[in-house]
Each structure stands twice: as C-alpha cells, then as structure tokens.
Scaffold this motif. Structure first.
Motif, short mmCIF file in Angstrom:
data_model
loop_
_atom_site.label_atom_id
_atom_site.label_comp_id
_atom_site.label_asym_id
_atom_site.label_seq_id
_atom_site.Cartn_x
_atom_site.Cartn_y
_atom_site.Cartn_z
N TYR A 81 -44.12 -73.67 -6.48
CA TYR A 81 -44.16 -74.13 -7.86
C TYR A 81 -43.06 -75.15 -8.15
O TYR A 81 -41.91 -75.00 -7.71
CB TYR A 81 -43.97 -72.95 -8.83
CG TYR A 81 -45.15 -72.03 -8.91
CD1 TYR A 81 -46.40 -72.49 -9.33
CD2 TYR A 81 -45.02 -70.68 -8.56
CE1 TYR A 81 -47.48 -71.63 -9.40
CE2 TYR A 81 -46.10 -69.82 -8.63
CZ TYR A 81 -47.33 -70.31 -9.05
OH TYR A 81 -48.42 -69.47 -9.12
N LEU A 82 -43.43 -76.17 -8.90
CA LEU A 82 -42.49 -77.08 -9.54
C LEU A 82 -42.56 -76.73 -11.02
O LEU A 82 -43.65 -76.68 -11.60
CB LEU A 82 -42.91 -78.53 -9.29
CG LEU A 82 -41.92 -79.62 -9.68
CD1 LEU A 82 -40.61 -79.48 -8.92
CD2 LEU A 82 -42.54 -81.00 -9.38
N VAL A 83 -41.41 -76.45 -11.62
CA VAL A 83 -41.39 -75.87 -12.97
C VAL A 83 -40.64 -76.79 -13.93
O VAL A 83 -39.49 -77.15 -13.69
CB VAL A 83 -40.72 -74.48 -12.94
CG1 VAL A 83 -40.79 -73.84 -14.33
CG2 VAL A 83 -41.39 -73.58 -11.91
N ASP A 84 -41.30 -77.16 -15.00
CA ASP A 84 -40.72 -78.04 -16.03
C ASP A 84 -40.19 -77.19 -17.18
O ASP A 84 -40.96 -76.51 -17.87
CB ASP A 84 -41.82 -79.00 -16.53
CG ASP A 84 -41.28 -80.05 -17.48
OD1 ASP A 84 -40.05 -80.23 -17.56
OD2 ASP A 84 -42.11 -80.72 -18.15
N LEU A 85 -38.87 -77.20 -17.36
CA LEU A 85 -38.25 -76.42 -18.42
C LEU A 85 -38.11 -77.25 -19.69
O LEU A 85 -38.00 -78.49 -19.63
CB LEU A 85 -36.87 -75.93 -17.98
CG LEU A 85 -36.83 -75.02 -16.75
CD1 LEU A 85 -35.40 -74.61 -16.44
CD2 LEU A 85 -37.70 -73.79 -16.94
N PRO A 86 -38.08 -76.62 -20.87
CA PRO A 86 -37.92 -77.38 -22.12
C PRO A 86 -36.61 -78.16 -22.13
O PRO A 86 -35.59 -77.68 -21.61
CB PRO A 86 -37.90 -76.28 -23.19
CG PRO A 86 -38.57 -75.12 -22.57
CD PRO A 86 -38.23 -75.18 -21.12
N GLY A 87 -36.64 -79.34 -22.73
CA GLY A 87 -35.41 -80.12 -22.86
C GLY A 87 -34.48 -79.48 -23.87
O GLY A 87 -34.92 -78.88 -24.85
N TYR A 88 -33.20 -79.61 -23.64
CA TYR A 88 -32.21 -79.06 -24.57
C TYR A 88 -31.50 -80.21 -25.30
O TYR A 88 -31.61 -81.38 -24.92
CB TYR A 88 -31.20 -78.19 -23.83
CG TYR A 88 -30.55 -78.85 -22.64
CD1 TYR A 88 -29.50 -79.75 -22.79
CD2 TYR A 88 -30.98 -78.58 -21.34
CE1 TYR A 88 -28.91 -80.37 -21.71
CE2 TYR A 88 -30.40 -79.19 -20.25
CZ TYR A 88 -29.36 -80.08 -20.43
OH TYR A 88 -28.78 -80.70 -19.35
N GLY A 89 -30.76 -79.85 -26.36
CA GLY A 89 -29.95 -80.84 -27.05
C GLY A 89 -30.71 -81.77 -27.97
O GLY A 89 -30.24 -82.87 -28.29
N PHE A 90 -31.91 -81.36 -28.41
CA PHE A 90 -32.69 -82.19 -29.34
C PHE A 90 -32.17 -81.95 -30.75
O PHE A 90 -32.47 -80.94 -31.37
CB PHE A 90 -34.18 -81.83 -29.22
CG PHE A 90 -35.08 -82.63 -30.13
CD1 PHE A 90 -34.85 -83.97 -30.37
CD2 PHE A 90 -36.17 -82.03 -30.74
CE1 PHE A 90 -35.68 -84.69 -31.21
CE2 PHE A 90 -37.02 -82.74 -31.57
CZ PHE A 90 -36.76 -84.09 -31.80
N ALA A 91 -31.39 -82.89 -31.25
CA ALA A 91 -30.65 -82.69 -32.50
C ALA A 91 -31.56 -82.47 -33.70
O ALA A 91 -31.19 -81.76 -34.65
CB ALA A 91 -29.73 -83.88 -32.75
#
Length: 202
Positions: free
Chosen positions: A75-85
């Motif tokens: 598996y290649l796993v895409d995590l949610p982006g952080y730091g979205f102001a």
C-alpha cells in the motif's frame, strides 16, 4: 537484479477516525506533509496516472486516509495535509487525531515526508517530524516544487531545509511538473519493499 517499477496502481479505500483500514500487506509506505505541498501530485507522478489521487488548488482537500494498492503487493497511503489555516480548529484537531492514530497503529513501515523546497519548515512540519521520531518510523524526506528554483540551488535548498527540520541534511528534490526526482523516489520505494520482504522471511 530486476529494477523495481510500478506496473499497477489502484485506489482501494478511504478510512476515517473509526480506523477501518484494509487488511495489512507486507509493506506500507505513507505520504505526509502540509496542505498543498503536493502529496497527491507525487502519487500520480510516480504511479504514472494523473487521475489516481485527486488533486486540487484548494488546500485541505484530502480529509481521509486514502489507500492505494501498488503492484498488488503493498500500500501507498495518502494522509491528510496538516497546517491548513482556514480549516476550523475542530477540523484541524480531527485531522491531527486521524494522522496520529494511523502512525500509532504500527502498520506503516516507512514514511515519505514532504516539505516545500522554497520555504523553511513550518512549526507544523517540525511537530510532524517529532511524531515520526516518537513512533520510530523510518523516513525519507522529499522536497517538492523543485522546478520553482534554479537547477543549481535545488539540492542545496532541499538539504538545508532537511537540516532545519532537525533531520540528517538530505532530501530528494522533486517536481511534479518536470518529474525531477521521480526515478529516485521509485527506486527508494523498491528498496523499502525489498527490505520489508527480506525481513519477513527471517
């Protein structure tokens, strides 16, 4: 030795805080980084399918953990982006909990952490890096948007930003536009999968 290549890639499922992850395979490589750093674009570039992971000009598009099956093997796993102001505090907390829950699960064997080659690491980048150190997850740093700098500055800036993050001073410069760094990232994936399969045979 046969050179590693991505011959097949497909989206499998998304998971939220309930943690409904697919059955684990021999290897699992996760991709993490701040919002709009280019995670989905990297997935599409290395997999040779620009429609595989949804991309958006609007940060914060990925709100779940997305699993992609590669070569029917890992598996290649895409995590949610952080730091979205512009996300609400509740949303930011939810995304943070989602990422931390996944990192703590013991599933991920290696983490590709993406940083923007043009800018110093943010406080959120530093926090994420400390998380992966805390959980003892092996990592590779990738400095995205390399085409925005002159060729002569790319490796120097990538390495400098890795050092500022608190990591060993090396990152792979990558551009989704020019595909610079694509072959190095695919090679790295092959090494990770091979290492995992070898350790599993012991």
């Amino acid at each position: 030795m046969v050179e590693f290549a991505i011959k097949q890639a497909e989206f499998i499922t998304s998971a939220g805080l309930e943690g409904a992850y697919p059955e684990p395979l021999g290897s699992e490589i996760a991709i993490v980084g701040k919002s709009n750093v280019g995670k989905s674009s990297l997935i599409n570039a290395v997999c040779g399918n620009k429609k595989l992971a949804k991309t958006s000009q609007q940060p914060g598009k990925t709100r779940l953990i997305n699993f992609f099956l590669i070569n029917r093997d890992f598996y290649l796993v895409d995590l949610p982006g952080y730091g979205f102001a512009r996300a609400s505090k509740a949303e930011q907390k939810s995304w943070g909990s989602l990422i931390e829950q996944y990192l703590a699960s013991g599933r991920v064997k290696h983490l590709f952490m993406l940083i923007d080659i043009r800018h110093d690491p943010t406080a959120d980048d530093v926090t994420m890096f400390r998380y992966l150190l805390y959980y003892g997850i092996p990592f590779t740093l990738i400095a995205t948007k390399a085409d925005k700098l002159s060729r002569s500055k790319r490796q120097t800036m990538a390495n400098a930003n890795a050092k500022k993050l608190g990591a060993p001073p090396y990152a792979i410069p990558f551009s989704a536009e020019s595909r610079e760094g694509k072959d190095l990232i695919i090679k790295r994936m092959g090494e990770i999968v091979l290492d995992d399969s070898s350790s599993g045979e012991e």
